[in-house]
Design a protein around this motif. Structure first.
Motif, PDB file in Angstrom:
ATOM      1  N   THR A  47       0.834  -1.203   0.000  1.00  0.00           N
ATOM      2  CA  THR A  47       0.000   0.000   0.000  1.00  0.00           C
ATOM      3  C   THR A  47       0.867   1.251   0.000  1.00  0.00           C
ATOM      4  OG1 THR A  47      -1.794  -1.153   1.125  1.00  0.00           O
ATOM      5  CG2 THR A  47      -1.769   1.241   1.298  1.00  0.00           C
ATOM      6  N   MET A  50       2.044   2.058  -3.448  1.00  0.00           N
ATOM      7  CA  MET A  50       1.000   2.707  -4.253  1.00  0.00           C
ATOM      8  C   MET A  50       0.780   4.148  -3.812  1.00  0.00           C
ATOM      9  SD  MET A  50      -1.890  -0.094  -5.069  1.00  0.00           S
ATOM     10  CE  MET A  50      -1.552  -1.283  -6.373  1.00  0.00           C
ATOM     11  N   CYS A  54       0.959   7.465  -6.331  1.00  0.00           N
ATOM     12  CA  CYS A  54      -0.134   8.405  -6.614  1.00  0.00           C
ATOM     13  C   CYS A  54       0.005   9.716  -5.838  1.00  0.00           C
ATOM     14  CB  CYS A  54      -1.493   7.761  -6.363  1.00  0.00           C
ATOM     15  SG  CYS A  54      -1.866   7.535  -4.646  1.00  0.00           S
ATOM     16  N   ARG A  86      -6.249   5.599  -8.971  1.00  0.00           N
ATOM     17  CA  ARG A  86      -5.981   4.798  -7.789  1.00  0.00           C
ATOM     18  C   ARG A  86      -7.274   4.351  -7.144  1.00  0.00           C
ATOM     19  NH1 ARG A  86      -2.577   4.743  -2.935  1.00  0.00           N
ATOM     20  NH2 ARG A  86      -3.452   3.021  -1.754  1.00  0.00           N
ATOM     21  N   LEU A 171      -4.028   1.755 -10.453  1.00  0.00           N
ATOM     22  CA  LEU A 171      -3.514   1.067  -9.266  1.00  0.00           C
ATOM     23  C   LEU A 171      -4.698   0.554  -8.458  1.00  0.00           C
ATOM     24  CD1 LEU A 171      -1.035   3.869  -8.082  1.00  0.00           C
ATOM     25  CD2 LEU A 171      -0.503   1.926  -9.579  1.00  0.00           C
ATOM     26  N   ASP A 173      -5.799  -1.441  -5.042  1.00  0.00           N
ATOM     27  CA  ASP A 173      -5.367  -2.021  -3.775  1.00  0.00           C
ATOM     28  C   ASP A 173      -6.440  -2.986  -3.279  1.00  0.00           C
ATOM     29  OD1 ASP A 173      -3.836  -2.553  -1.624  1.00  0.00           O
ATOM     30  OD2 ASP A 173      -3.713  -0.490  -0.881  1.00  0.00           O
TER      31      ASP A 173
END
Ligand SMILES: Nc1ncnc2c1ncn2[C@@H]1O[C@H](COP(=O)(O)OP(=O)(O)OP(=O)(O)O)[C@@H](O)[C@H]1O
Ligand SMILES: [Mg+2]
Lengths: 251, 368
Positions: A47, A50, A54, A86, A171, A173
């Motif tokens: 995480t 990412m 972003c 994202r 992206l 998650d």
């Protein structure tokens, strides 16, 4: 690799949270149109990685490129405008707006206040909205308020909001977190639909799902790069097996 | 027969409201028109609060600051234009309170009767007063906005900061007696003038000045919230981060609409001075700013017209009720209790209930 062919290039990225090195000297290249899965035990730094891409977290070392444009530590809204979408671990949508309104906001071409003082009408591409809604199983929910969507539909709406913008890189998650088996299956269909059109990086724990969608897998361990390759390479990789021993292996 | 849709019904409600306020001069005498004009001005404050609280998610507990700023700015011009100020015997008009506080050998001129009086000089032009009545609130809002929203501060902190600001402003105004008239505020004002026409507060023309202003404010606000920016603003209210990662600079949207809300409040303050013929530090009392929030909550903060009607009717009710001996003291308490009940049992206010009924009455669901 030629710059033309790569959508995302991460070079020696690191972040230090007042003494704690959450990500360390991490590098990765993702090709255009690729579906990459990020694996790693809880706390491996997926995480956080990412977040740095972003713009949510400021990195303390290394650089990130989108195509050939550097995006390291730029403000989030600019990174988003440059072409990174994202989806968060906890699904976030605009609760008091309808599905259609959520998508309209996402699809806005202009970003500044003054450029958006005009009316909604005419600017909405209804065809594209319909297309995206049917792609994400929301075709019958256009006028539903986002807060009334089910557990599985909320992340789909968030996904739809990303897709409609046609970002260069998406992206995701944990896109299937909290979903039923049926919803997970539908999500993997959505993902396979997107394959080739978008470059996607997904964090995912559900190995069945990973087998379903992944082109290539990158494994992180304690903030560092551990291994990269196709699913069979990863499953037989000794370093990965060792790293996962403590947490019971990958399932 | 044409089907009645939700958005048609909405238009009907607006038309009825506007028709009522524009036709009141047929039924009311000048005394009541003057009173009603004040309630309509409060209605404008309801619109301002609904925009910032309902649509932007910014609960401003210091709306009185913008209202007060607008009132004082035009008030300064009207004070200088009053006969008393003109007859102090100096080169320039001088407010009476500056004379009372002047040093025995001070020069009787705005430039130097005391060391801050020169700031009053441009207010000899009424146009400058009008300009500042909008510009000062917007400037303050822009400063607060840029600092608060850029830092991503949200929720209750904004309320605390705006609350602190209005208290600070009140303190300063009361304290700077020789500049602001202090506790007494600005009284004995001239009438507002446009092209030589004087707006006597107790006439139909002043009532229409206010009523038409309210209509314009309502319509402009509607256009703004129906724009793309208005939708993005609501998205930011719901989830600031989601909006940011879709490419919107949340802070600039919040700041813009916070400034619009401040401009409306400043405009309302300006009209109030024209109608009531005074500006007072009580505009910046905490209880007034809280009252505005309660009006909007009861009327329905998510509805521009709801908050507006809420403000008009509750302030009207409050004024008539406090003329009764029995309620003079208890009205504030009743209002507070009412607020608690609304928050607990009908979070969308009376407008929320009206919306529900309208939805049932109409055949298909509009977007609104
Ligand atoms: N802002 C922060 N300050 C300090 N430590 C942080 C911060 N953000 C993350 N961490 C730490 O960094 C490490 C990596 O966290 P991260 O959330 O990236 O893991 P993850 O791989 O996404 O795990 P999971 O699979 O549980 O989601 C964790 O130990 C976490 O506690
Ligand atoms: Mg995580």
């Amino acid at each position: 690799m030629k710059a033309k062919n790569r959508d995302l290039y991460i070079d020696g990225l690191g972040v230090n949270f007042s003494g704690f090195q959450a990500v360390n000297n991490f590098s990765m290249v993702v090709k255009h149109g690729e579906m990459r899965v990020l694996l790693g035990a809880n706390g491996a730094g997926k995480t956080t990685l990412m977040d740095m891409i972003c713009g949510k977290t400021q990195s303390t070392a290394g650089r990130i490129f989108l195509g050939d444009k550097e995006i390291t530590n730029k403000p989030p809204h600019l990174i988003a405008r440059m072409g990174i979408g994202r989806k968060f671990q906890i699904p976030s949508v605009f609760k008091e707006l309808s599905v259609l309104q959520n998508l309209s906001v996402a699809a806005m071409q202009e970003s500044t206040v003054l450029a958006n003082l005009g009316s909604m009408k005419r600017r909405v591409d209804h065809e594209r909205m319909k297309e995206v809604m049917s792609m994400t199983n929301l075709e019958n929910k256009a006028h539903e308020l986002a807060e009334n969507l089910s557990h599985g539909e909320t992340p789909w709406l968030e996904l739809a909001m990303l897709i409609i913008r046609k970002p260069q890189v998406i992206l995701l998650d944990e896109p299937t977190a909290g979903m039923t088996a049926d919803e997970t299956l539908k999500t993997s269909r959505i993902m396979n639909n997107l394959k080739g059109q978008h470059t996607i990086i997904a964090v995912e724990h559900d190995m069945a799902f990973v087998r379903e969608i992944a082109d290539k897998i990158t494994v992180m361990h304690q903030g560092e790069f551990l291994a990269e390759g196709h699913i069979s390479d990863i499953e037989n990789n000794q370093a990965v097996k060792d790293a996962y021993l403590g947490s019971g292996g990958i399932h | 027969m044409m089907k009645l849709t939700y958005s048609h019904l909405k238009v009907v409600v607006y038309v009825v409201f506007i028709a009522i306020i524009l036709s009141l001069p047929l039924f009311l005498d000048e005394f009541w028109l003057n009173r009603t004009a004040k309630y309509l001005i409060y209605g404008m404050l309801g619109v301002a609060i609904s925009l910032s609280w309902g649509y932007a998610g910014i609960l401003n507990l210091g709306q009185g600051l913008f209202f007060g700023a607008g009132a004082y700015m035009l008030g300064m011009s009207l004070k200088l234009a009053s006969p008393t100020s003109l007859e102090q015997g100096g080169q320039t008009p001088i407010p009476d309170f500056m004379m009372w506080n002047a040093e025995p050998n001070a020069v009787v001129d705005l430039c130097c009767i005391n060391h801050v009086s020169f700031l009053w000089m441009p207010f000899q032009s009424q146009s400058f007063g009008i300009f500042m009545a909008i510009a000062l609130p917007v400037l303050i809002a822009w400063l607060i906005g840029t600092i608060i929203f850029r830092k991503g501060i949200a929720g209750v902190f904004i309320s605390i900061i705006t609350l602190a600001m209005v208290l600070l402003a009140r303190l300063l105004v009361v304290d700077a007696q020789s500049f602001t008239g202090g506790f007494n505020g600005l009284t004995d004002l001239a009438w507002f003038k446009i092209n030589g026409y004087e707006f006597d507060p107790y006439t139909v023309s002043t009532y229409y000045l206010v009523a038409i202003s309210l209509v314009i404010v309502l319509l402009i606000t509607r256009v703004l919230i129906n724009s793309r920016a208005g939708l993005i603003l609501q998205a930011i209210r719901d989830d600031q981060n989601r909006a940011k990662y879709l490419g919107f600079d949340a802070a600039s949207y919040q700041t813009f609409f916070f400034c619009v809300s401040a401009a409306i409040s400043g405009f309302a303050g300006m009209l109030y001075v024209i109608t009531a013929e005074f500006a007072s530090p009580t505009f910046m009392d905490l209880s007034f700013s809280i009252a505005i929030v309660i009006w909007a909550a009861v009327g329905g903060r998510a509805s521009i017209l709801g908050a507006c009607i809420g403000a008009i009717s509750i302030s009207m009710l409050g004024a008539s009720v406090s003329e009764n001996e029995l309620f003079v003291e208890s009205w504030q308490a009743i209002l507070g209790l009412f607020f608690v009940l609304v928050v607990l049992y009908m979070p969308k206010g009376l407008a929320g209930i009206a919306h529900g009924i309208c939805r049932k009455l109409t055949v298909n669901r509009g977007e609104g």
